[in-house]
Design a protein around this motif. Structure first.
Motif, PDB file in Angstrom:
ATOM      1  N   PRO A  54      -9.762 -40.319  75.907  1.00 41.09           N
ATOM      2  CA  PRO A  54     -10.137 -38.908  75.932  1.00 41.09           C
ATOM      3  C   PRO A  54     -10.174 -38.186  77.426  1.00 41.09           C
ATOM      4  N   GLN A  57      -6.794 -37.677  78.856  1.00 44.67           N
ATOM      5  CA  GLN A  57      -6.270 -36.744  78.274  1.00 44.67           C
ATOM      6  C   GLN A  57      -6.973 -35.558  78.907  1.00 44.67           C
ATOM      7  N   HIS A  61      -4.749 -32.787  81.136  1.00 50.03           N
ATOM      8  CA  HIS A  61      -4.789 -31.201  81.248  1.00 50.03           C
ATOM      9  C   HIS A  61      -5.116 -30.631  82.497  1.00 50.03           C
ATOM     10  N   ARG A  97     -18.598 -34.989  96.344  1.00 44.18           N
ATOM     11  CA  ARG A  97     -19.511 -34.512  95.535  1.00 44.18           C
ATOM     12  C   ARG A  97     -20.452 -35.587  94.890  1.00 44.18           C
TER      13      ARG A  97
ATOM     14  N   ARG B  61     -13.865 -42.297  66.307  1.00 42.74           N
ATOM     15  CA  ARG B  61     -14.667 -41.404  67.346  1.00 42.74           C
ATOM     16  C   ARG B  61     -13.703 -40.677  68.214  1.00 42.74           C
ATOM     17  N   HIS B  62     -12.977 -41.806  68.909  1.00 45.52           N
ATOM     18  CA  HIS B  62     -11.943 -41.563  69.965  1.00 45.52           C
ATOM     19  C   HIS B  62     -10.720 -40.636  69.575  1.00 45.52           C
ATOM     20  N   GLU B  64     -10.965 -38.614  67.145  1.00 42.67           N
ATOM     21  CA  GLU B  64     -11.464 -37.339  66.780  1.00 42.67           C
ATOM     22  C   GLU B  64     -11.687 -36.388  68.306  1.00 42.67           C
ATOM     23  N   GLU B  65     -12.175 -37.102  69.142  1.00 35.00           N
ATOM     24  CA  GLU B  65     -12.255 -36.428  70.582  1.00 35.00           C
ATOM     25  C   GLU B  65     -10.972 -36.079  71.123  1.00 35.00           C
ATOM     26  N   MET B  66     -10.011 -37.272  71.203  1.00 38.70           N
ATOM     27  CA  MET B  66      -8.520 -36.685  71.417  1.00 38.70           C
ATOM     28  C   MET B  66      -8.147 -35.700  70.631  1.00 38.70           C
ATOM     29  N   ASP B  68      -9.601 -33.087  69.369  1.00 43.36           N
ATOM     30  CA  ASP B  68     -10.490 -31.827  69.927  1.00 43.36           C
ATOM     31  C   ASP B  68      -9.875 -31.665  71.039  1.00 43.36           C
ATOM     32  N   GLY B  69      -9.759 -32.612  71.903  1.00 48.87           N
ATOM     33  CA  GLY B  69      -9.327 -32.162  73.465  1.00 48.87           C
ATOM     34  C   GLY B  69      -7.790 -31.860  73.468  1.00 48.87           C
ATOM     35  N   ARG B  70      -6.943 -32.197  72.348  1.00 48.47           N
ATOM     36  CA  ARG B  70      -5.667 -31.925  72.527  1.00 48.47           C
ATOM     37  C   ARG B  70      -5.320 -30.441  72.593  1.00 48.47           C
ATOM     38  N   ARG B  79     -16.520 -22.911  70.518  1.00 48.80           N
ATOM     39  CA  ARG B  79     -17.419 -23.155  69.321  1.00 48.80           C
ATOM     40  C   ARG B  79     -18.640 -23.548  69.679  1.00 48.80           C
ATOM     41  N   ARG B  83     -21.943 -21.543  68.980  1.00 51.31           N
ATOM     42  CA  ARG B  83     -23.421 -21.835  68.206  1.00 51.31           C
ATOM     43  C   ARG B  83     -24.530 -21.791  69.261  1.00 51.31           C
ATOM     44  N   GLY B 407     -21.774 -28.868  88.548  1.00 48.85           N
ATOM     45  CA  GLY B 407     -20.408 -28.978  88.498  1.00 48.85           C
ATOM     46  C   GLY B 407     -19.905 -28.182  87.392  1.00 48.85           C
TER      47      GLY B 407
END
Lengths: 113, 1187
Positions: A54, A57, A61, A97, B61-62, B64-66, B68-70, B79, B83, B407
């Motif tokens: 992730p 990824q 992006h 940073r 989990r990974h 799913e996260e991918m 989500d991120g895609r 979202r 919330r 940040g």
């Protein structure tokens, strides 16, 4: 609602930073990146390997890394990640940073003794 | 980053299937590589695969996260924001409701106003090419006033002018409609209709909802008994019968065939006028308007409104010029009727009506004003909400600062805040979108109920919805974006300066904000006072004396003229019906009359009386008149004061008789008995009348109370073909009405009745105008009040937030929460009082204007003028109290602590943002100092001093840095650096003369530095005196140190004793004294000081520790010392390994003193375990041979 707890921002940032650092030497596939991080840190940083993807990824992006599919020495198809110019600059910024952040944290933690 | 690359990455992610399989392949590759590596290290194959999976972590989990991120990275953030926003909303229900209601009403109001403007200016005509439609008027010779056309002129314009492709005419008229078969409210009625030229529907070219429109070719004029229904009439009277075409109805008693239903939304061409329920060919005018034999003849004085279609490609101007040219030809041809008349052509879309009646320019102006006013209202609402959001954002300033420092991108924060505003706005927007659809309901409740429907048909169409939605978006952007941008630009410097202890100057609430609140309040006071006056007047009206009875009366009207009755038939009808009605069991009395109370229109007449004073030219006196039958006075409950009622004998042919109201009698014959007096009807040469009776004054209308003069004429002597049945019933009048209807139906089954009502309903509709005014004033008053209350709340809330730190400090200095709260409320209450006062003055002025519309109520009604301000005053108090209450809840310590933490976290961001170069350098210096890089620190501090001179802290820390450098430097460098220290501390002291920190630093420097570097005891003593005046505690502490340095322990003891005497509640002072004694081996004095303190505060942790320390050092009271140290360890609430380690070290010493070496060894070992750096414990343990 969230299916799994999110990593805190600071930690997420540090994974990004480690990946950028690992890729600054040469293009690498995901497994190799994990291995390298482990090596550079003399085994002290044992990153959850799956969470690299992730992060990769995310970096892609952001335009900080690029990926394409190449063959490995063993003639297997693998996805190789390369640091982009923007990524290299980002690495510099991130390092700077991170240092400041660490200094400040040290300042906070050591003050008031 | 490269845009193209980013786009490519995103585009790739769109192809979910490919991405999914690639992800699996990548994961698989990873697992295999890892397993292979483990196998190389000698792990078994299966075990290697298992371990690879474990190292990888949860695959799903990974995955799913991918995913989500895609595609959904942005969406995922969104979202989360939503919330967060929803949670924030639920936490503050009051705020949420206020936002929803004010925003909803504000935006909705704009929508409603636009709906009207839309229907007035851009009226949707369901005709083909409505832009080609115009209306033609003839302009009068001298005045130039536009007039309707005569039929022959119309024919000439249509057939001979060539100015138009086609022209149609129409003329409104009431009709008796009977739908055979059913007998219900809807089946027989007096309806509004339009007679239209036979080409009317051909010209408009609409698509009928059912059937086929009539046309000129269908049948010759006079034989074309066709009817077109309006959509509403079709639904209401025919239940939307799909086979409506071909059904026969009776129009004024004559059968007409329904051929078509007009499309929904078509209510005739006029904007201002009754809504026609039916259109019939003008060829049937003799039936539609009995007696109108001359309707299709003549030129001047006609009554035809026109709608025309322009020639293809022609502009309105060209069409008008052509029409005017043709008007000149007509003027030449028919000089007697058309001399000097012209033509006027106006577009049909803009407020289609006779421009003499409604000027298009006025419509445009009114529309613009309406839109402007509603948008200004909305702007005020948005300003209020933005203020609220800002106040809220300011509360979260620290959160923002922390997130920025960690940040968080500013854009991300702006988006979060904007999302919050948007979510917050959703309920409001829903309300807003629902409001325009309430327009028909609002209109029907505001527009008085008349026999014929009127209104502006402002139905919400797509345009209105789009407009409302657009306004809502605009509003959300306005009240969301501004605070978002401002809040995310959190003033880091401001936050920092607060950590340095400066109390930020409280910003006054802006003048504009205050003025807004004041004017909103004032306006809502005026509106609410107006509304309250109307409501009170409505109540008063019910108990007012109208001059007749307000109960048990039924009314029912007939129009015999439309039905073609002649006088003889009419009289017979009236007599037959009244006789049968009077014979009904529940009827007390009954009669005919017109007009009756609460009729929409009255009738007037002029009376000529010799000698009566009048201003009119013909010498008559104008008065209201009613044409009534005998028994009318009884039936209505009018009070006969003198003379007699009409009798059957007062019939045509007998001398004319008249009954007058008391006021009319007084006007006509001020000083004599009016009975038997004579006058003439209408004019000096009119028919003579004799007054036979006087009745009490009665008010037939609720609009105009100025005149109650009324004459009653006998309808037997003056026949009318339209009358109202007035029935006094024994029980509820509604029970009698069906029987009245049956009697009329038996007398003439084709005659519809209308205006069926009771006197209570009559009064209700008579009061409708006032009620409407009350509703409108009340609605806008409450809306204004709500907006003003939110505004006031926002003003107080933001001033409270801006001053939170100040308040916190004040409360820390001893102000009570109540004081702080009062102070926070003062500003808001002041605005509220000013607003109320101005509003009241305005309300007094406005109530004078309303005087004519208020019944039985003084315009300065005390209930209203006391009640409204009190109610509003309470709301003002509430609106200021609620936000101010937060001050009282303020925990000053917590407020300051969060600030310090926030400020420290802001540091890294600070350097990055280059907010302030001096500050940045200083922060870097602090960081370097902490990292013990004193050379770097000194450089940074020098930089800071150079960039931003005049900051005490910079000089102070530069001094500190030099001091630390000094310690590590060689002799020569010491000389150089040493000289630099003094001046920095001097400057720090000069800049911050009351700073304890600076004074202590300089004092220590004087004490420690060699003379060559500027040190010296004389300087030190002087500085000590200064320090003591700033802070006595610190002064006395340092005095002890200084005396010890000067080798004068007695003086030091004096100082420490003075310290613990001056601060008897300070454990720390006792510790200083006790330590001093212990260091000088004066243990009994030490124990004495400790015991004195313990007597007062047995649980003072640090003093408890001193017991152990003194015991360990002295070897006295060993058991007590051990107990004390064990107690100390138990008392340590938090895990503090250094303190624990120290306590164990002292316990070890006690063990040694007791010669209990195993205890000593064990305790020393504990001490080292807890703090490996504990050198003394380590040394002791070594000495004992342990470890």
């Amino acid at each position: 609602m969230s299916r799994h707890p999110q990593e805190p921002d600071a930690l997420r940032g540090s994974i990004d930073l480690l990946i950028l650092k690992a890729l600054s030497l040469e293009p690498m596939h995901g497994w190799g990146i994990g291995l390298r991080i482990n090596q550079i840190s003399s085994g002290r940083l044992d990153v959850n390997q799956g969470s690299l993807y992730p992060a990769l990824q995310r970096l892609e992006h952001n335009g900080w890394v690029e990926s394409d599919w190449q063959s490995t020495e063993n003639n297997r198809r693998a996805r190789y990640y390369t640091l982009t110019k923007a990524g290299r600059k980002a690495l510099g910024d991130e390092v700077e940073r991170w240092k400041r952040f660490a200094e400040t944290m040290a300042l906070v933690l050591e003050s008031g003794r | 980053m490269s845009l193209i690359k980013a786009l490519r990455a995103r585009a790739r992610s769109l192809f979910g299937g490919v991405a999914e399989s690639r992800m699996e392949e990548e994961f698989q590759f990873h697992l295999e590589m890892e397993a292979a590596r483990l196998v190389r290290e000698g792990v078994g194959r299966d075990e290697a695969h298992r371990r690879a999976r474990v190292a990888f972590g949860g695959l799903d989990r990974h995955r799913e996260e991918m995913r989500d991120g895609r595609g959904a990275r942005w969406f995922g953030d969104f979202r989360a924001d939503v919330r967060y926003a929803m949670r924030a909303m639920l936490r503050r229900p009051g705020f949420t409701v206020a936002t929803a209601v004010t925003l909803g009403l504000g935006v909705g109001l704009s929508g409603i106003v636009f709906g009207y403007v839309n229907s007035l200016l851009f009226r949707p005509i369901p005709a083909r090419a409505p832009a080609e439609l115009v209306s033609l008027f003839r302009t009068e010779a001298r005045s130039g006033n536009p007039r309707q056309l005569g039929y022959e002129d119309y024919l000439d314009y249509r057939n001979r002018s060539g100015a138009f492709a086609d022209v149609a005419g129409f003329d409104g008229t009431p009709l008796n409609l009977v739908v055979p078969g059913a007998r219900s409210d809807a089946a027989a009625d007096l309806i509004w209709a339009e007679m239209v030229t036979e080409n009317y529907f051909t010209l408009l070219d609409m698509r009928p909802a059912a059937g086929r429109f009539f046309a000129a070719a269908d049948a010759p004029q006079g034989a074309n008994a066709f009817a077109v229904l309006s959509y509403e009439a079709w639904r209401k009277r025919f239940g939307g019968d799909p086979n409506i075409a071909g059904r026969v109805v009776r129009v004024n008693g004559t059968p007409f065939t329904i051929v078509a239903v007009a499309p929904s939304g078509f209510r005739g061409m006029r904007t201002f006028g009754f809504w026609p329920e039916m259109w019939v060919p003008i060829g049937m005018h003799l039936v539609a308007r009995p007696g109108s034999t001359a309707l299709l003849t003549g030129r001047g004085g006609g009554s035809l409104m026109t709608v025309a279609r322009m020639n293809p490609g022609w502009e309105r101007r060209r069409t008008e010029l052509a029409a005017q040219t043709f008007a000149k030809q007509l003027a030449t041809a028919y000089p007697e009727s058309n001399a000097e008349t012209g033509a006027l052509v106006i577009p049909a879309k803009v407020g289609f009506d006779n421009p003499a009646f409604v000027k298009p320019g006025v419509l445009v102006l009114a529309s613009a004003l309406g839109i402007f006013a509603s948008l200004v209202t909305l702007l005020i609402i948005c300003a209020n909400l933005a203020n609220l959001q800002l106040a809220r954002a300011a509360e979260r300033g620290q959160e923002m600062a922390i997130r920025l420092s960690l940040g968080g991108a500013r854009a991300r924060l702006v988006r979060q805040l904007l999302t919050e505003s948007a979510v917050l706005a959703i309920p409001g927007v829903l309300i807003a979108l629902a409001m325009p659809s309430l327009t028909p309901m609002l209109e029907s409740s505001f527009v008085p109920k008349l026999q014929f429907q009127v209104g502006f048909q402002a139905t919400p169409d797509l345009t209105v919805m789009l407009f409302t939605g657009g306004v809502a978006l605009f509003a959300v952007a306005l009240f969301g974006l501004v605070p978002a941008l401002r809040a995310s630009r959190t003033d880091l410097r401001h936050a920092m300066s607060n950590t340095a202890g400066s109390v930020g100057g409280a910003r006054r609430p802006s003048r504009l904000r205050g003025m807004l609140v004041v004017s909103q309040l004032a306006l809502s006071v005026i509106l609410l006072v107006g509304g309250a006056l109307f409501v009170r007047s409505l109540i008063a009206a019910r108990s007012m004396d109208f001059g007749f009875d307000l109960t048990s009366r039924a009314f029912m009207s007939v129009n015999l003229g439309l039905q073609g009755y002649d006088e003889a038939r009419g009289r017979k009808f009236y007599d037959d019906v009244i006789a049968r009605v009077r014979s009904l069991p529940d009827v007390v009395s009954a009669s005919w009359g017109f007009p009756v109370p609460f009729d929409t229109y009255g009738r007037g007449i002029g009376l000529y009386v010799e000698g009566a004073k009048t201003n009119s030219r013909d010498g008559t006196i104008g008065t209201e008149v009613s044409y009534v039958a005998e028994g009318f006075l009884d039936a209505l409950g009018l009070r006969l004061q003198a003379g007699r009622d009409f009798a059957i004998a007062d019939s045509a042919g007998t001398p004319r008789v008249l009954i007058v109201s008391r006021e009319l009698a007084t006007r006509l014959w001020p000083s004599v008995d009016p009975i038997g007096r004579r006058g003439r009807l209408g004019a000096a040469d009119g028919p003579e009348f004799t007054v036979i009776g006087v009745v009490g004054d009665a008010r037939f209308t609720v609009f105009d109370f100025s005149t109650t003069t009324r004459a009653y004429l006998s309808m037997r002597q003056r026949y009318r073909d339209s009358e109202t049945l007035v029935v006094h019933t024994r029980g509820a009048p509604s029970a009698v009405i069906p029987r009245l209807e049956r009697i009329v139906a038996e007398a003439d089954p084709t005659l519809p009745v209308f205006g069926i009502t009771t006197i209570e309903e009559g009064l209700d509709s008579g009061l409708a105008a006032s009620r409407t005014a009350a509703r409108i004033a009340g609605f806008f008053g409450l809306l204004g009040l709500l907006i003003a209350a939110v505004g006031l709340y926002a003003v107080v809330a933001s001033s409270v937030t801006e001053r939170t730190r100040e308040m916190g400090v004040r409360m820390a200095l001893g102000a009570t929460p109540r004081d702080a709260m009062r102070q926070a409320m003062v500003g808001g209450v002041r605005l509220g009082v000013i607003g109320l006062a101005i509003g009241l003055v305005g309300a007094v002025a406005v109530s004078r204007l309303l005087a004519g519309l208020l019944f039985g109520l003084s315009p300065s009604d005390p209930v209203t003028f006391v009640g409204v301000p009190i109610a509003l005053g309470l709301i003002v108090l509430l609106a200021t109290y609620l936000p101010a209450r937060r001050v009282a809840r303020l925990d000053p310590v917590a407020a300051l602590r969060t600030l310090v933490i926030a400020a420290l976290l802001v540091l890294p961001r600070m350097t990055n943002a280059q907010v302030d170069a001096g500050r940045t350098a200083f922060d870097r210096g602090r960081a370097a100092f902490t990292a013990r890089k004193f050379d770097d620190a000194a450089k940074h501090f020098e930089d800071a001093v150079k960039r931003e001179p005049g900051v005490a802290d910079y000089h102070l820390w530069l001094g500190h840095a030099y001091t630390r450098q000094l310690k590590g430097a060689n002799f020569i460098r010491q000389g150089i650096i040493g000289r630099k220290i003094g001046p920095e501390y001097d400057r720090a002291v000069a800049l911050a003369p009351t700073s304890v920190e600076a004074a202590e630093a300089r004092l220590e420097f004087y004490m420690e530095a060699p003379g060559i570097a500027g040190g010296g005891m004389d300087h030190a003593r002087a500085e000590l005196e200064r320090l003591t005046t700033i802070n006595r505690y610190r002064g006395l502490t340092w005095r002890g140190r200084l005396e010890m340095k000067a080798n004068r322990p007695d003086k030091a003891e004096e100082a420490y004793r003075a310290l613990s005497d001056a601060f008897p509640d300070s454990g720390a002072a006792v510790v200083v004294l006790a330590t001093f004694y212990q260091d000088r081996a004066r243990f009994s004095d030490a124990f004495a000081a400790i015991d004195a303190r313990l007597e007062k505060a047995p649980d003072d942790t640090n003093v408890v520790y001193q017991v152990g320390r003194a015991a360990a050092l002295s070897g006295q009271q060993l058991d007590r010392g051990e107990r004390a140290l064990r107690r100390f360890l138990a008392m340590l609430g938090v895990k503090d390994s250094v303190s624990q380690s120290n306590a164990h070290w002292r316990l070890g010493m006690i063990g040694e003193k007791r010669a209990d070496m195993s205890m000593a060894r064990a305790e020393y070992q504990r001490a080292i375990d807890l703090n490996p750096a504990h050198e003394a414990a380590g040394a002791a343990l070594k000495r004992l041979g342990g470890r």
